[in-house]
Design an enzyme around this catalytic site. Structure first.
Site, PDB file in Angstrom:
ATOM      1  N   LYS A  97       0.838  -1.212   0.000  1.00  0.00           N
ATOM      2  CA  LYS A  97       0.000   0.000   0.000  1.00  0.00           C
ATOM      3  C   LYS A  97       0.869   1.258   0.000  1.00  0.00           C
ATOM      4  O   LYS A  97       0.550   2.245  -0.657  1.00  0.00           O
ATOM      5  CB  LYS A  97      -0.930   0.035   1.227  1.00  0.00           C
ATOM      6  CG  LYS A  97      -1.898  -1.115   1.289  1.00  0.00           C
ATOM      7  CD  LYS A  97      -3.051  -0.930   0.335  1.00  0.00           C
ATOM      8  CE  LYS A  97      -3.943  -2.140   0.380  1.00  0.00           C
ATOM      9  NZ  LYS A  97      -4.676  -2.467  -0.780  1.00  0.00           N
ATOM     10  N   LYS A 129      -6.109 -15.277 -13.654  1.00  0.00           N
ATOM     11  CA  LYS A 129      -7.360 -15.342 -12.877  1.00  0.00           C
ATOM     12  C   LYS A 129      -8.356 -14.225 -13.202  1.00  0.00           C
ATOM     13  O   LYS A 129      -7.967 -13.155 -13.661  1.00  0.00           O
ATOM     14  CB  LYS A 129      -7.024 -15.389 -11.391  1.00  0.00           C
ATOM     15  CG  LYS A 129      -6.944 -14.070 -10.706  1.00  0.00           C
ATOM     16  CD  LYS A 129      -6.895 -14.271  -9.193  1.00  0.00           C
ATOM     17  CE  LYS A 129      -6.916 -12.936  -8.512  1.00  0.00           C
ATOM     18  NZ  LYS A 129      -8.026 -12.614  -7.691  1.00  0.00           N
ATOM     19  N   LYS A 160     -11.432  -8.391 -10.071  1.00  0.00           N
ATOM     20  CA  LYS A 160     -11.907  -7.017 -10.266  1.00  0.00           C
ATOM     21  C   LYS A 160     -10.772  -6.149 -10.795  1.00  0.00           C
ATOM     22  O   LYS A 160     -10.943  -5.418 -11.760  1.00  0.00           O
ATOM     23  CB  LYS A 160     -12.423  -6.466  -8.942  1.00  0.00           C
ATOM     24  CG  LYS A 160     -13.687  -5.698  -9.125  1.00  0.00           C
ATOM     25  CD  LYS A 160     -14.434  -5.462  -7.830  1.00  0.00           C
ATOM     26  CE  LYS A 160     -14.115  -6.379  -6.751  1.00  0.00           C
ATOM     27  NZ  LYS A 160     -14.912  -6.993  -5.857  1.00  0.00           N
TER      28      LYS A 160
HETATM   29  P1  ADP Z   1     -11.664  -9.345  -6.406  1.00  0.00           P
HETATM   30  O1  ADP Z   1     -10.925  -8.138  -5.917  1.00  0.00           O
HETATM   31  O2  ADP Z   1     -11.197  -9.841  -7.722  1.00  0.00           O
HETATM   32  O3  ADP Z   1     -13.160  -9.230  -6.346  1.00  0.00           O
HETATM   33  P2  ADP Z   1     -10.832 -10.457  -3.954  1.00  0.00           P
HETATM   34  O4  ADP Z   1      -9.341 -10.509  -4.105  1.00  0.00           O
HETATM   35  O5  ADP Z   1     -11.453  -9.349  -3.178  1.00  0.00           O
HETATM   36  O6  ADP Z   1     -11.386 -10.520  -5.430  1.00  0.00           O
HETATM   37  O7  ADP Z   1     -11.316 -11.839  -3.387  1.00  0.00           O
HETATM   38  C1  ADP Z   1     -12.526 -12.051  -2.712  1.00  0.00           C
HETATM   39  C2  ADP Z   1     -12.719 -13.557  -2.581  1.00  0.00           C
HETATM   40  O8  ADP Z   1     -12.985 -14.145  -3.860  1.00  0.00           O
HETATM   41  C3  ADP Z   1     -11.488 -14.275  -2.049  1.00  0.00           C
HETATM   42  O9  ADP Z   1     -11.914 -15.306  -1.178  1.00  0.00           O
HETATM   43  C4  ADP Z   1     -10.844 -14.875  -3.267  1.00  0.00           C
HETATM   44  O10 ADP Z   1     -10.144 -16.056  -2.975  1.00  0.00           O
HETATM   45  C5  ADP Z   1     -12.039 -15.147  -4.166  1.00  0.00           C
HETATM   46  N1  ADP Z   1     -11.652 -14.993  -5.577  1.00  0.00           N
HETATM   47  C6  ADP Z   1     -11.503 -13.836  -6.254  1.00  0.00           C
HETATM   48  N2  ADP Z   1     -11.190 -14.062  -7.544  1.00  0.00           N
HETATM   49  C7  ADP Z   1     -11.119 -15.414  -7.694  1.00  0.00           C
HETATM   50  C8  ADP Z   1     -10.835 -16.297  -8.797  1.00  0.00           C
HETATM   51  N3  ADP Z   1     -10.573 -15.823 -10.013  1.00  0.00           N
HETATM   52  N4  ADP Z   1     -10.859 -17.615  -8.569  1.00  0.00           N
HETATM   53  C9  ADP Z   1     -11.126 -18.111  -7.348  1.00  0.00           C
HETATM   54  N5  ADP Z   1     -11.407 -17.345  -6.270  1.00  0.00           N
HETATM   55  C10 ADP Z   1     -11.407 -16.016  -6.434  1.00  0.00           C
END
Ligand code: ADP
Ligand code: TRP
Length: 329
Positions: free
Chosen positions: A111, A194, A197
Protein backbone atom coordinates in the site's frame (compact mmCIF):
# COMPACT_ATOMS: atom_id res chain seq x y z
CA UNK A 1 -20.18 -26.58 16.36
CA UNK A 2 -16.91 -24.88 15.31
CA UNK A 3 -17.01 -21.25 14.32
CA UNK A 4 -15.98 -20.11 10.82
CA UNK A 5 -15.64 -16.41 10.13
CA UNK A 6 -14.91 -14.38 7.05
CA UNK A 7 -14.81 -10.70 6.23
CA UNK A 8 -15.68 -9.37 2.82
CA UNK A 9 -14.32 -6.05 1.61
CA UNK A 10 -17.12 -3.74 0.56
CA UNK A 11 -15.96 -2.83 -2.90
CA UNK A 12 -17.82 -3.58 -6.09
CA UNK A 13 -19.93 -6.34 -7.52
CA UNK A 14 -19.41 -10.08 -7.27
CA UNK A 15 -17.94 -11.87 -10.26
CA UNK A 16 -17.77 -15.56 -11.15
CA UNK A 17 -14.35 -15.79 -9.45
CA UNK A 18 -15.80 -14.63 -6.13
CA UNK A 19 -18.78 -16.93 -6.60
CA UNK A 20 -17.05 -20.20 -7.47
CA UNK A 21 -13.86 -19.40 -5.54
CA UNK A 22 -15.43 -18.32 -2.25
CA UNK A 23 -19.13 -17.69 -1.93
CA UNK A 24 -20.43 -21.03 -3.18
CA UNK A 25 -18.30 -22.66 -0.49
CA UNK A 26 -19.61 -20.29 2.18
CA UNK A 27 -23.13 -21.29 1.19
CA UNK A 28 -22.24 -24.98 1.51
CA UNK A 29 -20.78 -24.72 5.03
CA UNK A 30 -23.67 -22.77 6.57
CA UNK A 31 -25.27 -25.97 7.85
CA UNK A 32 -22.15 -27.59 9.30
CA UNK A 33 -20.47 -24.65 11.02
CA UNK A 34 -21.41 -21.74 13.18
CA UNK A 35 -20.78 -19.11 10.48
CA UNK A 36 -20.07 -15.40 10.81
CA UNK A 37 -19.85 -13.46 7.56
CA UNK A 38 -19.51 -9.71 7.60
CA UNK A 39 -18.93 -6.76 5.35
CA UNK A 40 -15.69 -5.05 6.35
CA UNK A 41 -16.77 -1.44 5.90
CA UNK A 42 -14.42 -0.10 8.60
CA UNK A 43 -11.48 -1.53 6.69
CA UNK A 44 -12.75 0.21 3.55
CA UNK A 45 -12.21 3.60 5.18
CA UNK A 46 -8.44 3.28 4.68
CA UNK A 47 -8.96 4.48 1.09
CA UNK A 48 -11.39 7.32 2.05
CA UNK A 49 -14.42 6.40 -0.06
CA UNK A 50 -17.17 8.99 -0.49
CA UNK A 51 -19.87 8.25 2.16
CA UNK A 52 -22.45 7.54 -0.54
CA UNK A 53 -20.11 5.11 -2.27
CA UNK A 54 -19.31 3.37 1.02
CA UNK A 55 -22.99 2.83 1.74
CA UNK A 56 -23.75 1.72 -1.82
CA UNK A 57 -20.91 -0.77 -1.61
CA UNK A 58 -22.34 -2.33 1.55
CA UNK A 59 -25.81 -2.42 -0.04
CA UNK A 60 -24.48 -4.20 -3.11
CA UNK A 61 -22.46 -6.79 -1.19
CA UNK A 62 -25.31 -7.56 1.20
CA UNK A 63 -27.82 -7.98 -1.66
CA UNK A 64 -25.50 -10.06 -3.80
CA UNK A 65 -24.42 -12.38 -0.99
CA UNK A 66 -28.03 -13.02 -0.06
CA UNK A 67 -28.97 -13.55 -3.70
CA UNK A 68 -26.15 -16.05 -4.13
CA UNK A 69 -27.40 -18.17 -1.24
CA UNK A 70 -26.23 -16.97 2.16
CA UNK A 71 -29.08 -17.57 4.57
CA UNK A 72 -29.36 -14.92 7.30
CA UNK A 73 -31.21 -17.42 9.48
CA UNK A 74 -28.40 -19.98 9.25
CA UNK A 75 -25.36 -17.72 9.52
CA UNK A 76 -24.69 -14.38 11.16
CA UNK A 77 -24.52 -11.98 8.21
CA UNK A 78 -23.65 -8.49 9.42
CA UNK A 79 -21.96 -5.17 8.83
CA UNK A 80 -18.67 -4.66 10.71
CA UNK A 81 -19.42 -1.05 11.72
CA UNK A 82 -22.61 -2.23 13.48
CA UNK A 83 -20.47 -4.02 16.09
CA UNK A 84 -18.85 -1.44 18.40
CA UNK A 85 -17.26 -4.23 20.49
CA UNK A 86 -14.83 -4.81 17.60
CA UNK A 87 -13.46 -1.29 17.97
CA UNK A 88 -12.90 -1.70 21.70
CA UNK A 89 -11.05 -4.99 21.25
CA UNK A 90 -9.06 -3.28 18.47
CA UNK A 91 -7.80 -0.74 21.03
CA UNK A 92 -6.81 -3.47 23.47
CA UNK A 93 -4.97 -5.45 20.78
CA UNK A 94 -3.18 -2.35 19.48
CA UNK A 95 -1.23 -2.25 22.75
CA UNK A 96 0.20 -5.67 21.92
CA UNK A 97 1.01 -4.98 18.27
CA UNK A 98 4.44 -3.48 17.67
CA UNK A 99 5.09 -0.79 15.09
CA UNK A 100 8.00 -2.66 13.50
CA UNK A 101 5.91 -5.80 13.06
CA UNK A 102 3.12 -3.89 11.37
CA UNK A 103 5.56 -2.05 9.09
CA UNK A 104 6.98 -5.38 7.96
CA UNK A 105 3.61 -6.73 6.75
CA UNK A 106 3.65 -7.32 3.00
CA UNK A 107 0.22 -5.74 2.47
CA UNK A 108 1.31 -2.54 4.27
CA UNK A 109 4.48 -2.30 2.20
CA UNK A 110 2.42 -2.77 -0.98
CA UNK A 111 0.00 0.00 0.00
CA UNK A 112 2.86 2.37 0.82
CA UNK A 113 4.35 1.70 -2.59
CA UNK A 114 1.01 2.10 -4.39
CA UNK A 115 -0.20 5.15 -2.46
CA UNK A 116 2.69 7.07 -0.92
CA UNK A 117 0.39 10.06 -0.24
CA UNK A 118 -2.03 8.12 1.94
CA UNK A 119 0.02 6.18 4.47
CA UNK A 120 -2.50 6.52 7.31
CA UNK A 121 -2.17 4.59 10.58
CA UNK A 122 -5.40 2.74 9.73
CA UNK A 123 -3.39 1.02 7.01
CA UNK A 124 -0.59 0.24 9.46
CA UNK A 125 -3.00 -1.32 11.96
CA UNK A 126 -5.24 -2.96 9.33
CA UNK A 127 -4.13 -6.44 10.52
CA UNK A 128 -4.95 -5.55 14.15
CA UNK A 129 -8.51 -4.60 13.21
CA UNK A 130 -8.76 -7.84 11.26
CA UNK A 131 -7.50 -9.74 14.32
CA UNK A 132 -10.20 -8.00 16.39
CA UNK A 133 -12.85 -9.11 13.85
CA UNK A 134 -11.74 -12.71 14.23
CA UNK A 135 -10.94 -12.87 17.94
CA UNK A 136 -14.10 -11.06 19.07
CA UNK A 137 -16.06 -14.18 18.00
CA UNK A 138 -13.31 -16.55 19.14
CA UNK A 139 -13.42 -18.00 15.62
CA UNK A 140 -11.60 -21.27 15.05
CA UNK A 141 -11.45 -21.16 11.25
CA UNK A 142 -10.98 -18.34 8.76
CA UNK A 143 -11.15 -19.03 5.01
CA UNK A 144 -8.41 -16.85 3.55
CA UNK A 145 -6.66 -16.46 0.24
CA UNK A 146 -2.87 -16.31 -0.06
CA UNK A 147 -2.84 -12.52 0.32
CA UNK A 148 -4.44 -12.74 3.79
CA UNK A 149 -2.31 -15.50 5.30
CA UNK A 150 0.11 -13.08 6.93
CA UNK A 151 -2.82 -11.21 8.51
CA UNK A 152 -4.11 -14.45 9.96
CA UNK A 153 -0.65 -15.14 11.37
CA UNK A 154 -0.81 -11.74 13.11
CA UNK A 155 -4.22 -12.64 14.56
CA UNK A 156 -2.66 -15.81 16.01
CA UNK A 157 0.28 -13.85 17.39
CA UNK A 158 -2.01 -11.32 19.10
CA UNK A 159 -4.25 -14.05 20.53
CA UNK A 160 -1.18 -15.79 21.97
CA UNK A 161 0.28 -12.56 23.33
CA UNK A 162 -2.96 -11.54 25.00
CA UNK A 163 -3.43 -14.94 26.62
CA UNK A 164 0.21 -15.04 27.82
CA UNK A 165 0.34 -11.49 29.08
CA UNK A 166 -2.78 -11.85 31.20
CA UNK A 167 -2.44 -15.52 32.03
CA UNK A 168 -5.82 -16.38 30.52
CA UNK A 169 -7.22 -18.54 27.77
CA UNK A 170 -9.66 -16.07 26.24
CA UNK A 171 -8.67 -16.34 22.59
CA UNK A 172 -8.22 -19.55 20.60
CA UNK A 173 -5.67 -19.25 17.79
CA UNK A 174 -7.57 -19.07 14.50
CA UNK A 175 -6.56 -21.41 11.70
CA UNK A 176 -6.93 -21.14 7.95
CA UNK A 177 -10.03 -22.95 6.72
CA UNK A 178 -9.36 -25.12 3.74
CA UNK A 179 -12.13 -25.96 1.30
CA UNK A 180 -9.93 -28.78 0.00
CA UNK A 181 -11.04 -30.20 -3.32
CA UNK A 182 -13.71 -27.50 -3.61
CA UNK A 183 -11.08 -24.80 -3.99
CA UNK A 184 -11.01 -23.57 -7.57
CA UNK A 185 -9.24 -20.79 -9.39
CA UNK A 186 -11.59 -19.19 -11.88
CA UNK A 187 -9.67 -18.04 -14.95
CA UNK A 188 -10.22 -14.85 -16.90
CA UNK A 189 -11.23 -15.06 -20.56
CA UNK A 190 -8.59 -12.61 -21.70
CA UNK A 191 -5.70 -15.04 -21.34
CA UNK A 192 -4.41 -13.24 -18.24
CA UNK A 193 -4.76 -15.95 -15.58
CA UNK A 194 -7.36 -15.34 -12.88
CA UNK A 195 -10.64 -13.52 -13.10
CA UNK A 196 -10.59 -10.49 -10.83
CA UNK A 197 -11.91 -7.02 -10.27
CA UNK A 198 -8.51 -5.40 -10.55
CA UNK A 199 -7.76 -7.53 -13.61
CA UNK A 200 -10.77 -5.85 -15.29
CA UNK A 201 -11.95 -9.15 -16.78
CA UNK A 202 -14.88 -9.97 -14.51
CA UNK A 203 -18.13 -11.62 -15.55
CA UNK A 204 -20.52 -10.35 -12.89
CA UNK A 205 -23.49 -11.98 -11.21
CA UNK A 206 -25.67 -8.92 -11.91
CA UNK A 207 -24.92 -8.93 -15.65
CA UNK A 208 -27.59 -9.61 -18.26
CA UNK A 209 -27.38 -12.39 -20.87
CA UNK A 210 -26.43 -10.05 -23.69
CA UNK A 211 -23.50 -8.55 -21.89
CA UNK A 212 -22.25 -11.94 -20.62
CA UNK A 213 -22.52 -13.45 -24.10
CA UNK A 214 -20.57 -10.56 -25.58
CA UNK A 215 -17.74 -11.08 -23.08
CA UNK A 216 -17.60 -14.83 -23.68
CA UNK A 217 -17.66 -14.50 -27.48
CA UNK A 218 -14.67 -12.15 -27.22
CA UNK A 219 -12.62 -14.68 -25.21
CA UNK A 220 -9.05 -15.11 -26.43
CA UNK A 221 -8.41 -18.38 -28.32
CA UNK A 222 -5.70 -19.73 -30.64
CA UNK A 223 -5.67 -21.08 -34.19
CA UNK A 224 -6.83 -24.55 -33.06
CA UNK A 225 -5.23 -27.96 -32.49
CA UNK A 226 -3.24 -29.55 -35.30
CA UNK A 227 -2.34 -32.87 -33.66
CA UNK A 228 -4.94 -35.20 -32.10
CA UNK A 229 -4.90 -35.44 -28.31
CA UNK A 230 -2.49 -32.56 -27.84
CA UNK A 231 -2.29 -30.71 -24.51
CA UNK A 232 -4.45 -27.57 -24.36
CA UNK A 233 -2.71 -24.20 -24.27
CA UNK A 234 -3.68 -22.01 -21.29
CA UNK A 235 -6.26 -19.84 -23.09
CA UNK A 236 -8.15 -22.94 -24.22
CA UNK A 237 -7.79 -24.72 -20.89
CA UNK A 238 -9.37 -21.62 -19.32
CA UNK A 239 -12.52 -22.04 -21.42
CA UNK A 240 -12.75 -25.68 -20.38
CA UNK A 241 -12.19 -24.80 -16.71
CA UNK A 242 -15.13 -22.42 -16.82
CA UNK A 243 -17.21 -24.95 -18.71
CA UNK A 244 -16.43 -27.50 -16.03
CA UNK A 245 -18.02 -25.13 -13.48
CA UNK A 246 -21.19 -24.20 -15.35
CA UNK A 247 -21.98 -26.95 -17.88
CA UNK A 248 -23.27 -30.51 -17.73
CA UNK A 249 -20.53 -33.15 -17.73
CA UNK A 250 -21.56 -34.59 -21.11
CA UNK A 251 -21.30 -31.11 -22.66
CA UNK A 252 -17.74 -30.87 -21.38
CA UNK A 253 -16.99 -34.39 -22.61
CA UNK A 254 -18.44 -33.54 -26.04
CA UNK A 255 -16.12 -30.54 -26.54
CA UNK A 256 -13.18 -32.42 -25.07
CA UNK A 257 -13.65 -35.08 -27.72
CA UNK A 258 -13.88 -32.39 -30.40
CA UNK A 259 -10.61 -30.94 -29.13
CA UNK A 260 -8.96 -34.33 -29.15
CA UNK A 261 -9.97 -35.17 -32.73
CA UNK A 262 -9.13 -31.63 -33.90
CA UNK A 263 -12.68 -30.88 -35.10
CA UNK A 264 -13.40 -28.28 -32.46
CA UNK A 265 -15.03 -24.98 -33.47
CA UNK A 266 -14.33 -22.34 -30.90
CA UNK A 267 -17.45 -20.38 -31.92
CA UNK A 268 -19.63 -23.35 -30.92
CA UNK A 269 -17.73 -23.85 -27.68
CA UNK A 270 -18.10 -20.20 -26.74
CA UNK A 271 -21.82 -20.14 -27.61
CA UNK A 272 -22.41 -23.14 -25.39
CA UNK A 273 -20.29 -21.68 -22.59
CA UNK A 274 -22.16 -18.36 -22.81
CA UNK A 275 -25.51 -20.17 -22.64
CA UNK A 276 -24.44 -22.16 -19.59
CA UNK A 277 -22.95 -19.15 -17.75
CA UNK A 278 -26.21 -17.25 -18.39
CA UNK A 279 -28.18 -20.21 -17.04
CA UNK A 280 -26.09 -20.15 -13.84
CA UNK A 281 -26.22 -16.39 -13.41
CA UNK A 282 -29.83 -15.62 -14.40
CA UNK A 283 -31.59 -16.84 -11.23
CA UNK A 284 -28.99 -15.10 -9.04
CA UNK A 285 -29.38 -11.88 -11.04
CA UNK A 286 -33.14 -12.01 -10.61
CA UNK A 287 -32.74 -12.40 -6.88
CA UNK A 288 -30.20 -9.53 -6.78
CA UNK A 289 -32.77 -7.28 -8.48
CA UNK A 290 -35.50 -8.26 -6.06
CA UNK A 291 -33.42 -8.14 -2.88
CA UNK A 292 -31.55 -4.91 -3.58
CA UNK A 293 -34.89 -3.13 -4.03
CA UNK A 294 -36.37 -4.55 -0.85
CA UNK A 295 -35.24 -2.05 1.79
CA UNK A 296 -37.39 -3.65 4.50
CA UNK A 297 -35.84 -7.06 3.98
CA UNK A 298 -32.28 -5.67 3.96
CA UNK A 299 -32.96 -3.72 7.15
CA UNK A 300 -34.30 -6.87 8.80
CA UNK A 301 -31.33 -8.97 7.68
CA UNK A 302 -28.77 -6.41 8.88
CA UNK A 303 -30.52 -6.09 12.26
CA UNK A 304 -30.71 -9.87 12.68
CA UNK A 305 -27.01 -10.27 11.85
CA UNK A 306 -26.06 -7.37 14.09
CA UNK A 307 -27.94 -8.84 17.05
CA UNK A 308 -26.37 -12.29 16.63
CA UNK A 309 -22.89 -10.82 16.22
CA UNK A 310 -23.21 -8.41 19.14
CA UNK A 311 -24.36 -11.18 21.44
CA UNK A 312 -21.24 -13.20 20.66
CA UNK A 313 -18.95 -10.14 20.63
CA UNK A 314 -20.09 -8.75 23.97
CA UNK A 315 -19.54 -12.10 25.69
CA UNK A 316 -15.92 -12.17 24.49
CA UNK A 317 -15.31 -8.50 25.24
CA UNK A 318 -16.47 -9.04 28.80
CA UNK A 319 -13.77 -11.69 29.26
CA UNK A 320 -11.12 -9.48 27.64
CA UNK A 321 -12.04 -6.48 29.82
CA UNK A 322 -11.84 -8.59 32.96
CA UNK A 323 -8.47 -9.98 31.86
CA UNK A 324 -6.86 -6.55 31.39
CA UNK A 325 -8.20 -5.34 34.73
CA UNK A 326 -11.17 -3.13 33.87
CA UNK A 327 -13.48 -3.47 36.86
CA UNK A 328 -16.71 -1.78 37.82
CA UNK A 329 -16.65 0.20 41.10
P1 ADP B 1 -11.66 -9.35 -6.41
O1 ADP B 1 -10.93 -8.14 -5.92
O2 ADP B 1 -11.20 -9.84 -7.72
O3 ADP B 1 -13.16 -9.23 -6.35
P2 ADP B 1 -10.83 -10.46 -3.95
O4 ADP B 1 -9.34 -10.51 -4.10
O5 ADP B 1 -11.45 -9.35 -3.18
O6 ADP B 1 -11.39 -10.52 -5.43
O7 ADP B 1 -11.32 -11.84 -3.39
C1 ADP B 1 -12.53 -12.05 -2.71
C2 ADP B 1 -12.72 -13.56 -2.58
O8 ADP B 1 -12.98 -14.14 -3.86
C3 ADP B 1 -11.49 -14.27 -2.05
O9 ADP B 1 -11.91 -15.31 -1.18
C4 ADP B 1 -10.84 -14.88 -3.27
O10 ADP B 1 -10.14 -16.06 -2.98
C5 ADP B 1 -12.04 -15.15 -4.17
N1 ADP B 1 -11.65 -14.99 -5.58
C6 ADP B 1 -11.50 -13.84 -6.25
N2 ADP B 1 -11.19 -14.06 -7.54
C7 ADP B 1 -11.12 -15.41 -7.69
C8 ADP B 1 -10.83 -16.30 -8.80
N3 ADP B 1 -10.57 -15.82 -10.01
N4 ADP B 1 -10.86 -17.62 -8.57
C9 ADP B 1 -11.13 -18.11 -7.35
N5 ADP B 1 -11.41 -17.35 -6.27
C10 ADP B 1 -11.41 -16.02 -6.43
N1 TRP C 1 -8.79 -8.16 4.90
C1 TRP C 1 -9.75 -9.03 4.28
C2 TRP C 1 -9.66 -8.88 2.75
O1 TRP C 1 -9.08 -7.94 2.29
C3 TRP C 1 -11.16 -8.71 4.75
C4 TRP C 1 -11.30 -8.97 6.20
C5 TRP C 1 -11.46 -8.04 7.19
C6 TRP C 1 -11.30 -10.24 6.83
N2 TRP C 1 -11.56 -8.66 8.39
C7 TRP C 1 -11.46 -10.00 8.22
C8 TRP C 1 -11.17 -11.54 6.34
C9 TRP C 1 -11.50 -11.04 9.13
C10 TRP C 1 -11.19 -12.59 7.27
C11 TRP C 1 -11.35 -12.33 8.64
O2 TRP C 1 -10.17 -9.70 2.02
Amino acid sequence: MDTVLSGIRSTGHLHLGNYFGALRNFVKIQDTYNCFFFIADLHSLTTHPHPTDLHNGVHIILSEYLAAGLDPYKCALFVQSDIPEVCELFVLLNMLAYKGEMERTASFKDKVRQNPDNVNTGLLTYPVLMAADILIHRAKYVPVGKDQEQHLEIARLLARRFNNMYGVDVFPEPQAFNFGANLVKVPGLDGSGKMGKSEGNGIFLYEDDKSITKKVMRAVTDSGPTEPNSPKPEVIENLFTLMNLVSESDTLAFFDEKWNDCSIRYGDLKKQLATDICKTVAPIRERIDAISNDADYLRKVAALGRDKARESASATLKLAREAVGFKAF
